[in-house]
Design an enzyme around this catalytic site. Sequence first.
Site, PDB file in Angstrom:
ATOM      1  N   VAL A 132       0.790  -1.124  -0.023  1.00 47.38           N
ATOM      2  CA  VAL A 132      -0.076  -0.046  -0.061  1.00 47.38           C
ATOM      3  C   VAL A 132       0.764   1.059  -0.100  1.00 47.38           C
ATOM      4  O   VAL A 132       0.678   2.268  -0.703  1.00 47.38           O
ATOM      5  CB  VAL A 132      -0.888  -0.057   1.170  1.00 47.38           C
ATOM      6  CG1 VAL A 132      -1.773   1.267   1.160  1.00 47.38           C
ATOM      7  CG2 VAL A 132      -1.747  -1.190   0.929  1.00 47.38           C
ATOM      8  N   ALA A 155      -6.292  19.920  -3.731  1.00 45.31           N
ATOM      9  CA  ALA A 155      -6.010  20.177  -2.326  1.00 45.31           C
ATOM     10  C   ALA A 155      -5.472  21.765  -2.168  1.00 45.31           C
ATOM     11  O   ALA A 155      -5.595  22.075  -0.970  1.00 45.31           O
ATOM     12  CB  ALA A 155      -4.835  19.474  -1.910  1.00 45.31           C
ATOM     13  N   LYS A 191      -6.903  -1.197  10.245  1.00 45.91           N
ATOM     14  CA  LYS A 191      -8.306  -1.432  10.932  1.00 45.91           C
ATOM     15  C   LYS A 191      -8.128  -2.203  12.260  1.00 45.91           C
ATOM     16  O   LYS A 191      -8.984  -1.867  13.215  1.00 45.91           O
ATOM     17  CB  LYS A 191      -9.178  -2.155   9.977  1.00 45.91           C
ATOM     18  CG  LYS A 191      -8.391  -3.823   9.574  1.00 45.91           C
ATOM     19  CD  LYS A 191      -7.959  -3.470   8.104  1.00 45.91           C
ATOM     20  CE  LYS A 191      -7.192  -4.671   7.844  1.00 45.91           C
ATOM     21  NZ  LYS A 191      -6.772  -5.150   6.531  1.00 45.91           N
ATOM     22  N   GLU A 223      -9.914   6.490   5.766  1.00 42.46           N
ATOM     23  CA  GLU A 223     -10.857   5.920   4.729  1.00 42.46           C
ATOM     24  C   GLU A 223     -10.311   4.581   4.172  1.00 42.46           C
ATOM     25  O   GLU A 223     -11.021   3.795   3.904  1.00 42.46           O
ATOM     26  CB  GLU A 223     -10.424   6.951   3.733  1.00 42.46           C
ATOM     27  CG  GLU A 223     -11.615   6.551   2.675  1.00 42.46           C
ATOM     28  CD  GLU A 223     -12.878   6.481   2.817  1.00 42.46           C
ATOM     29  OE1 GLU A 223     -13.529   7.521   2.998  1.00 42.46           O
ATOM     30  OE2 GLU A 223     -13.808   5.253   2.797  1.00 42.46           O
ATOM     31  N   GLY A 282      -2.189 -15.083  -3.948  1.00 43.72           N
ATOM     32  CA  GLY A 282      -1.540 -13.953  -2.873  1.00 43.72           C
ATOM     33  C   GLY A 282      -2.647 -13.200  -2.229  1.00 43.72           C
ATOM     34  O   GLY A 282      -2.459 -12.092  -1.906  1.00 43.72           O
ATOM     35  N   GLU A 333      -3.855 -13.629   3.768  1.00 44.95           N
ATOM     36  CA  GLU A 333      -2.868 -13.029   4.503  1.00 44.95           C
ATOM     37  C   GLU A 333      -2.011 -14.323   4.884  1.00 44.95           C
ATOM     38  O   GLU A 333      -2.374 -15.740   4.606  1.00 44.95           O
ATOM     39  CB  GLU A 333      -3.434 -12.780   5.843  1.00 44.95           C
ATOM     40  CG  GLU A 333      -4.515 -11.638   5.689  1.00 44.95           C
ATOM     41  CD  GLU A 333      -4.059 -10.218   5.617  1.00 44.95           C
ATOM     42  OE1 GLU A 333      -3.025  -9.922   6.264  1.00 44.95           O
ATOM     43  OE2 GLU A 333      -4.758  -9.711   4.985  1.00 44.95           O
ATOM     44  N   ASP A 336     -10.918  -9.997  10.542  1.00 39.66           N
ATOM     45  CA  ASP A 336     -10.585  -8.828   9.754  1.00 39.66           C
ATOM     46  C   ASP A 336     -12.023  -8.101   9.475  1.00 39.66           C
ATOM     47  O   ASP A 336     -12.041  -6.910   9.674  1.00 39.66           O
ATOM     48  CB  ASP A 336     -10.191  -9.269   8.373  1.00 39.66           C
ATOM     49  CG  ASP A 336      -9.714  -8.140   7.364  1.00 39.66           C
ATOM     50  OD1 ASP A 336      -8.825  -7.230   7.940  1.00 39.66           O
ATOM     51  OD2 ASP A 336     -10.128  -7.968   6.277  1.00 39.66           O
ATOM     52  N   LYS A 346     -13.468  -4.203  10.819  1.00 35.12           N
ATOM     53  CA  LYS A 346     -13.945  -3.166   9.817  1.00 35.12           C
ATOM     54  C   LYS A 346     -15.306  -2.828  10.393  1.00 35.12           C
ATOM     55  O   LYS A 346     -15.744  -1.734  10.462  1.00 35.12           O
ATOM     56  CB  LYS A 346     -14.077  -3.673   8.376  1.00 35.12           C
ATOM     57  CG  LYS A 346     -12.465  -4.090   7.835  1.00 35.12           C
ATOM     58  CD  LYS A 346     -12.221  -4.772   6.721  1.00 35.12           C
ATOM     59  CE  LYS A 346     -11.097  -4.808   6.032  1.00 35.12           C
ATOM     60  NZ  LYS A 346     -10.889  -5.608   5.030  1.00 35.12           N
ATOM     61  N   GLY A 378      -5.606  -4.176  -2.266  1.00 41.01           N
ATOM     62  CA  GLY A 378      -4.681  -4.025  -3.458  1.00 41.01           C
ATOM     63  C   GLY A 378      -4.182  -2.715  -3.360  1.00 41.01           C
ATOM     64  O   GLY A 378      -4.608  -1.782  -2.939  1.00 41.01           O
TER      65      GLY A 378
HETATM   66  N1  HSE Z   1      -7.236  -9.075   4.072  1.00 44.15           N
HETATM   67  C1  HSE Z   1      -8.131  -8.089   3.687  1.00 44.15           C
HETATM   68  C2  HSE Z   1      -9.231  -8.821   2.633  1.00 44.15           C
HETATM   69  C3  HSE Z   1      -7.371  -7.063   2.888  1.00 44.15           C
HETATM   70  O1  HSE Z   1      -9.056  -9.955   2.344  1.00 44.15           O
HETATM   71  O2  HSE Z   1     -10.233  -8.090   2.306  1.00 44.15           O
HETATM   72  C4  HSE Z   1      -7.904  -5.883   3.100  1.00 44.15           C
HETATM   73  O3  HSE Z   1      -8.484  -5.352   4.371  1.00 44.15           O
END
Ligand code: HSE
Length: 437
Positions: free
Chosen positions: A15, A34, A106, A130, A188, A191, A202, A206, A303
């Site tokens: 990222v 901006a 997150k 965000e 890929g 995780e 995860d 969120k 991504g």
């Molecule tokens: N591991 C997370 C997913 C990546 O698969 O959505 C993004 O937070």
Amino acid sequence: MIRPIRVGLLGIGTVGGGTWEVLNRNAGEIRRRAGRAIRITQVADKEVKKARSIVKGRAKVLPDAFQVARAPDIDIVVELIGGTGVAKDLVLEAIAHGKHVVTANKALLATHGNRIFAAAQKRGVMVAFEAAVGGGVPIIKALREGLSANRIEWIAGIINGTSNFILSEMRDKGLAFDAALREAQARGYAEADPSFDIEGVDAAHKLTILSALAFGIPMQLKRAYTEGISRLTKQDIRYAEELGYRIKLLGITKRTAQGIELRVHPTLVPARRLIANVEGVMNAILVKGDAVGPTLYYGAGAGALPTASAVVADLIDVTRLITADPEHRVPHLAFQPDQLSDTPILPIEAVRTCYYLRMRVLDRPGVLADVARILARSRISIDAMVQKEPGEGESRVDIVMLTHLALEKDVDRALARIERLATVVGKVTRLRLEALL
Ligand code: HSE
């Protein structure tokens, strides 16, 4: 001319690399939006050589992220290290040094967000996030600003791309869970430790953030009910499909008269709903507001470039507001900090929803009547039912039922009784079902 905003980037991995690229690629547009240039002037990464090969002398590279978090010539710190360890110390250190923070983390916000936002409030700095939910999908902006006229009724989101990919593969190709997971790993997506993705952790991170923004409550990750997809069978996916449903891992948060529901679990969704047709690693979040009705936000949830899109949007937001006095900025959690509510989060036993029940029974007279009697005694009403024909030479059959709205506690009690029947083999599979109307 007004000087550029100076950004310190902590972590130039996937990222971080995307953020570097987007900021450079769109520098002209970003400056026009901006009102001033935004430049990454310092990068911290343990892999100094790799970082240098990316920035090619256009930013200072340091191995020590704390040095960047404290640097007097940095305005905004972007934390892209992840996790709840050193990332927490770095964010708090940056805030203590008067830096604004942009983060995609997150896990950090769901776990330590209350402390981080309190520290930022006190110091008069912004913490923008965000990229923490839905990757490139601007769902935080939508909830904090676009929908601010509404009383939010509920949110239901596909907010983990990896598990959505696995579910799509299981349905499309008839793969078993393990085979679909291996495919996700080969591409890929999952995780290195895939449990955060497939066990719903995860998504719970969120959802905790979304719930806080929707209802003006503190982050309460510990109260989130979290169930992943690792026990789902392709059989259940097929039966659901036959009944007109798709199974999705949803994060659901809902306002009820008794409190707020906060739950992540595999969910049957009517196949005709748009969200039921979100496939692969894409994310989609449905938000129901009392005035606007249902709204849907869809896009790439992970991504390099999609997530960078959200990080850079935050950088532009912070840049625009940097000179505004803190009272006139959008509050971190959408509601004014002294207006957070203490509405309780409901335990899963107190949730009311519809259910999919699958049980394997001996094909004998009276079995169905016994099951129906137990359900009726627990005030559970059957909405639809199928009994599958037994296979050649088989004496056991699968019964699949959909229920009307029922209380989870009543379902627990009924299932325990059904499982004690001598004619029922093994455990009853229970999945929750949402009409999403
Ligand atoms: N591991 C997370 C997913 C990546 O698969 O959505 C993004 O937070």
